[in-house]
Every structure is written in structure tokens, then in C-alpha cells.
Scaffold this active site. Structure first.
Site, short mmCIF file in Angstrom:
data_model
loop_
_atom_site.label_atom_id
_atom_site.label_comp_id
_atom_site.label_asym_id
_atom_site.label_seq_id
_atom_site.Cartn_x
_atom_site.Cartn_y
_atom_site.Cartn_z
CG ASN A 43 8.10 -15.33 4.69
OD1 ASN A 43 9.25 -15.15 4.30
ND2 ASN A 43 7.10 -15.51 3.86
CD GLU A 45 4.55 -19.23 3.24
OE1 GLU A 45 4.45 -20.19 2.45
OE2 GLU A 45 4.29 -18.05 2.91
CB CYS A 54 5.24 -12.28 9.80
SG CYS A 54 3.59 -12.30 9.07
CD GLU A 56 6.95 -8.15 9.28
OE1 GLU A 56 6.91 -9.39 9.09
OE2 GLU A 56 6.36 -7.34 8.55
CB CYS A 87 0.32 -8.56 8.42
SG CYS A 87 0.97 -9.42 9.86
CB CYS A 90 3.93 -7.78 11.72
SG CYS A 90 4.26 -9.54 11.53
N1 THU Z 1 4.44 -11.93 5.53
C1 THU Z 1 5.46 -11.48 6.33
O1 THU Z 1 6.43 -12.20 6.58
N2 THU Z 1 5.35 -10.24 6.87
C2 THU Z 1 4.31 -9.38 6.64
O2 THU Z 1 4.27 -8.31 7.22
C3 THU Z 1 3.26 -9.74 5.68
C4 THU Z 1 3.26 -11.14 5.21
C5 THU Z 1 4.53 -13.28 4.97
C6 THU Z 1 3.54 -14.24 5.55
C7 THU Z 1 3.44 -15.28 4.45
O3 THU Z 1 4.47 -16.24 4.63
C8 THU Z 1 3.72 -14.50 3.17
O4 THU Z 1 4.29 -13.26 3.59
C9 THU Z 1 2.49 -14.23 2.33
O5 THU Z 1 1.50 -13.63 3.07
#
Ligand code: THU
Length: 129
Positions: A43, A45, A54, A56, A87, A90
């Protein structure tokens, strides 16, 4: 090292490089493509929160940029005691490059915790228009 261990190791390495200064929640994803190659992502941000991506999404982008077309197996890892699942966005991203039977492995600090299929996580997905 078998393919599943390789996926776990790649996802762990990617999670260790995650850029997550806002949530402090690192995630790594690793893909074995149907042509037998391996890709990973973490991920990333952003100070403008919705712009973050994310793990994925990163792994899928690496797969497409690497010339592979389809996911054979995908593993999602978070260095946490709690099991994480992809999520909703994803799930849709994965479905685009998989079939309903494609296996998604879910892993946390102690290792691979669970496996499920794309069809189980996103039943009746939107696919064609
Ligand atoms: N996140 C992912 O990378 N993949 C997911 O399937 C769920 C959430 C990340 C997004 C964000 O940077 C952190 O997790 C907290 O939500």
C-alpha cells in the site's frame, strides 16, 4: 521453497516497504500469474487520503506492467494478529484478472491463516456490460 511460501515471502517483503505514515497499517500482496511469474505490491498512502492505493492494486499493476495477463494465486499479508481480507474495491480489481475459482490466500504475522476463492469474496460480480 514452494510457490505458496514464495508468495508469502514476497508479500512480507512488500509489506515491510509499505508507505503507510497515516494508517500505520502495512499491507503486502503477491501474485503468481498463470504464466508462472511472481509479482508483488504494497500500500502507498497519500496526505490526500483517498489518493492512497492498496497493496493489491500495486501487485496487479506490477503484473500488467510485467506482461502477464491473469492471476493464478494471490496472497495478501498484513503484519498483524488480525486477519485481513481485501477491501471491496480490491475484490473487484482482483476479479478483473481472475476467475471465480482463483484462490486468495490471507496471511498475517503467524503465516497463512485462510484461503478462499474470488467467487466467495465477490459473488455475482459485475463483469460485462
Ligand atoms: N489496505 C490494503 O492495502 N489492502 C486492503 O485490501 C485493505 C486496506 C490498506 C489501505 C490503507 O493504506 C491501509 O491498508 C489501512 O486501510
Amino acid at each position: 521453497m514452494n510457490n505458496l511460501q514464495k508468495l508469502l515471502s514476497l508479500a512480507r517483503e512488500a509489506a515491510a516497504r509499505a508507505y503507510c505514515p497515516y494508517s500505520h497499517f502495512a499491507v503486502g500482496a503477491a501474485i503468481e500469474s498463470t504464466d508462472g511469474k511472481f509479482y508483488s505490491g504494497c500500500n502507498v498512502e497519500n496526505v490526500s487520503y483517498p489518493v492512497g492505493t492498496c497493496a493489491e492494486a500495486g501487485a496487479i499493476a506490477a503484473m500488467i506492467a510485467g506482461g502477464s495477463k491473469k492471476i493464478a494465486n494471490i496472497l495478501i499479508y498484513a503484519p498483524s494478529q488480525t486477519l485481513i481480507t481485501p477491501c471491496g474495491a480490491c475484490r473487484q480489481r482482483i476479479a478483473e484478472f481472475a476467475v471465480p475459482e482463483t484462490v486468495i490466500y490471507l496471511a498475517q504475522t503467524d503465516g497463512i491463516d485462510k484461503s478462499c476463492t474470488v467467487g466467495e469474496l465477490l459473488p455475482s460480480s459485475f463483469s460485462e456490460f
